[in-house]
Write an enzyme that holds these catalytic residues in place. Structure first.
Site, short mmCIF file in Angstrom:
data_model
loop_
_atom_site.label_atom_id
_atom_site.label_comp_id
_atom_site.label_asym_id
_atom_site.label_seq_id
_atom_site.Cartn_x
_atom_site.Cartn_y
_atom_site.Cartn_z
N SER A 201 0.86 -1.19 0.00
CA SER A 201 0.00 0.00 0.00
C SER A 201 0.89 1.23 0.00
O SER A 201 2.06 1.16 0.43
CB SER A 201 -0.88 0.00 1.26
N TYR B 297 -2.10 0.13 10.77
CA TYR B 297 -2.10 -0.27 9.36
C TYR B 297 -0.79 0.13 8.68
O TYR B 297 -0.18 -0.68 7.97
CB TYR B 297 -3.31 0.35 8.65
N1 LIG Z 1 -8.87 -0.89 -0.58
C1 LIG Z 1 -7.84 -0.07 -0.52
O1 LIG Z 1 -7.98 1.18 -0.52
C2 LIG Z 1 -6.44 -0.63 -0.49
C3 LIG Z 1 -5.37 0.22 -0.82
C4 LIG Z 1 -4.07 -0.28 -0.78
C5 LIG Z 1 -3.83 -1.60 -0.45
N2 LIG Z 1 -4.89 -2.41 -0.13
C6 LIG Z 1 -4.59 -3.80 0.24
O2 LIG Z 1 -5.18 -4.65 -0.72
C7 LIG Z 1 -5.45 -5.93 -0.11
C8 LIG Z 1 -6.87 -6.34 -0.46
O3 LIG Z 1 -7.76 -5.40 0.06
P1 LIG Z 1 -9.19 -5.07 -0.60
O4 LIG Z 1 -9.27 -3.61 -0.75
O5 LIG Z 1 -9.45 -5.93 -1.76
O6 LIG Z 1 -10.16 -5.43 0.62
P2 LIG Z 1 -11.17 -6.65 0.90
O7 LIG Z 1 -12.17 -6.71 -0.19
O8 LIG Z 1 -11.60 -6.47 2.29
O9 LIG Z 1 -10.24 -7.93 0.76
C9 LIG Z 1 -9.46 -8.41 1.81
C10 LIG Z 1 -9.27 -9.89 1.60
O10 LIG Z 1 -8.42 -10.39 2.63
C11 LIG Z 1 -8.96 -11.60 3.11
N3 LIG Z 1 -8.56 -11.81 4.50
C12 LIG Z 1 -8.73 -10.99 5.57
N4 LIG Z 1 -8.24 -11.56 6.68
C13 LIG Z 1 -7.75 -12.77 6.31
C14 LIG Z 1 -7.10 -13.83 6.98
N5 LIG Z 1 -6.87 -13.81 8.32
N6 LIG Z 1 -6.71 -14.92 6.27
C15 LIG Z 1 -6.92 -14.97 4.95
N7 LIG Z 1 -7.54 -14.02 4.25
C16 LIG Z 1 -7.94 -12.93 4.92
C17 LIG Z 1 -10.46 -11.48 2.91
O11 LIG Z 1 -11.00 -12.77 2.63
P3 LIG Z 1 -11.95 -13.59 3.63
O12 LIG Z 1 -12.87 -12.60 4.30
O13 LIG Z 1 -12.61 -14.61 2.79
O14 LIG Z 1 -10.97 -14.19 4.57
C18 LIG Z 1 -10.58 -10.66 1.64
O15 LIG Z 1 -10.65 -11.48 0.50
C19 LIG Z 1 -5.20 -5.76 1.39
O16 LIG Z 1 -3.94 -6.31 1.72
C20 LIG Z 1 -5.16 -4.23 1.57
O17 LIG Z 1 -4.34 -3.86 2.65
C21 LIG Z 1 -6.18 -1.96 -0.16
#
Ligand SMILES: NC(=O)c1ccc[n+]([C@@H]2O[C@H](COP(=O)([O-])OP(=O)(O)OC[C@H]3O[C@@H](n4cnc5c(N)ncnc54)[C@H](OP(=O)(O)O)[C@@H]3O)[C@@H](O)[C@H]2O)c1
Length: 255
Positions: A134, A147
């Site tokens: 990120s 975070y």
């Molecule tokens: N959205 C943003 O603005 C943003 C920006 C920069 C980086 N990111 C990064 O991108 C990645 C994905 O985020 P997203 O935005 O797509 O959010 P999201 O839709 O909430 O996806 C998060 C994923 O992580 C999984 N997860 C959470 N805890 C877990 C665990 N203990 N074990 C295995 N899987 C787990 C969830 O799957 P289950 O619920 O099925 O476990 C879900 O598929 C994250 O690492 C986040 O930090 C996001």
């Protein structure tokens, strides 16, 4: 087909960026192993990819079973995408040590656990580790102590990993800015759009496309967007920026 017949394991592939990545790698010919916890969403993604498996990255056993199953089925892993992550966006004084540990347990230790389990196979295949980090892993943001710490740690871990596996495995670090997913709602917050009206969000599909390109090119770090690149460059010279903040900040010293 940039990933024809390559075995790509993706954590957190049940929603948001992970789901877009699973679809994009599949379109490019990869055999995708989608990992996640949510059983309903796993069943759905399982209809679109080669294999979907339960895997909580905080569990030694589940990580071992998932990686062993992928290697047993395909004989190798070519790409591991560490995408699973959780958010926490509280004022520092409202963040308990337990909450900090929970965020680190997923974003740092869970990522390291999955990577170490897959590494022997990745070394054999001269593969790639792809880190969905990120912009919060490159500079600080308000109400982001846990975070930001977890994503800085993820990047630091990855940079050191690159030294340990140089010549055998490439490490690709991707730094997206705010993305239009349910990430903030999942963590119990208002959406990013509500809090930052007018800010253009990236889509999960755009992040996936950039990630595939960076993975294909075995690029060390891909920062997404001009704004994020400029903010990163500015963070490399914190002294002058701190002075600017002091001069323009809300809090001013009395006479
Ligand atoms: N959205 C943003 O603005 C943003 C920006 C920069 C980086 N990111 C990064 O991108 C990645 C994905 O985020 P997203 O935005 O797509 O959010 P999201 O839709 O909430 O996806 C998060 C994923 O992580 C999984 N997860 C959470 N805890 C877990 C665990 N203990 N074990 C295995 N899987 C787990 C969830 O799957 P289950 O619920 O099925 O476990 C879900 O598929 C994250 O690492 C986040 O930090 C996001």
């Amino acid at each position: 087909m940039r990933f024809s017949d390559q075995v790509v394991v993706i954590s957190g592939a049940t929603s948001g960026i992970g789901l877009s990545l699973a679809r994009a790698f599949t379109r490019e010919g990869a055999k995708v192993v989608a990992l996640g916890r949510n059983q309903d969403r796993l069943a759905q993604v399982g209809r679109e990819v080669d294999l979907a498996m339960t895997c909580d990255v905080t569990s030694d056993k589940q990580v071992e079973v998932a990686i062993d199953a992928a290697v047993a089925r395909y004989g190798r892993i070519d790409v591991l995408v560490n995408n699973a992550g959780v958010g926490l966006f509280e004022d520092v004084l409202d963040t308990s040590m337990g909450q900090l540990e929970q965020v680190m347990a997923v974003n740092l230790v869970g990522m390291a656990r999955l990577t170490q389990a897959a590494l022997p196979s990745l070394i054999e295949s001269r593969g790639r580790v792809v880190q969905i980090a990120s912009v919060a892993g490159q500079r600080g943001y308000a109400r982001h102590t846990a975070y930001c710490a977890s994503k800085h740690a993820m990047i630091g871990w990855s940079e050191a990993l690159r030294c340990d596996v140089a010549g055998a495995v490439d490490v690709v670090v991707v730094c997206p800015p705010a993305v239009d997913t349910t990430f903030f709602e999942n963590a119990g917050y208002t959406t990013f759009e509500e809090d930052h009206p007018g800010l253009q969000l990236w889509t999960a599909d755009q992040v996936a496309e950039e990630t595939l390109d960076a993975t294909h090119r075995r690029e060390a770090r891909r920062i997404l967007g001009l704004r994020a690149k400029a903010l990163y460059a500015a963070s490399l010279v914190p002294g002058p920026l701190d002075a600017l903040r002091r001069a323009t900040g809300k809090v001013k010293k009395r006479g």
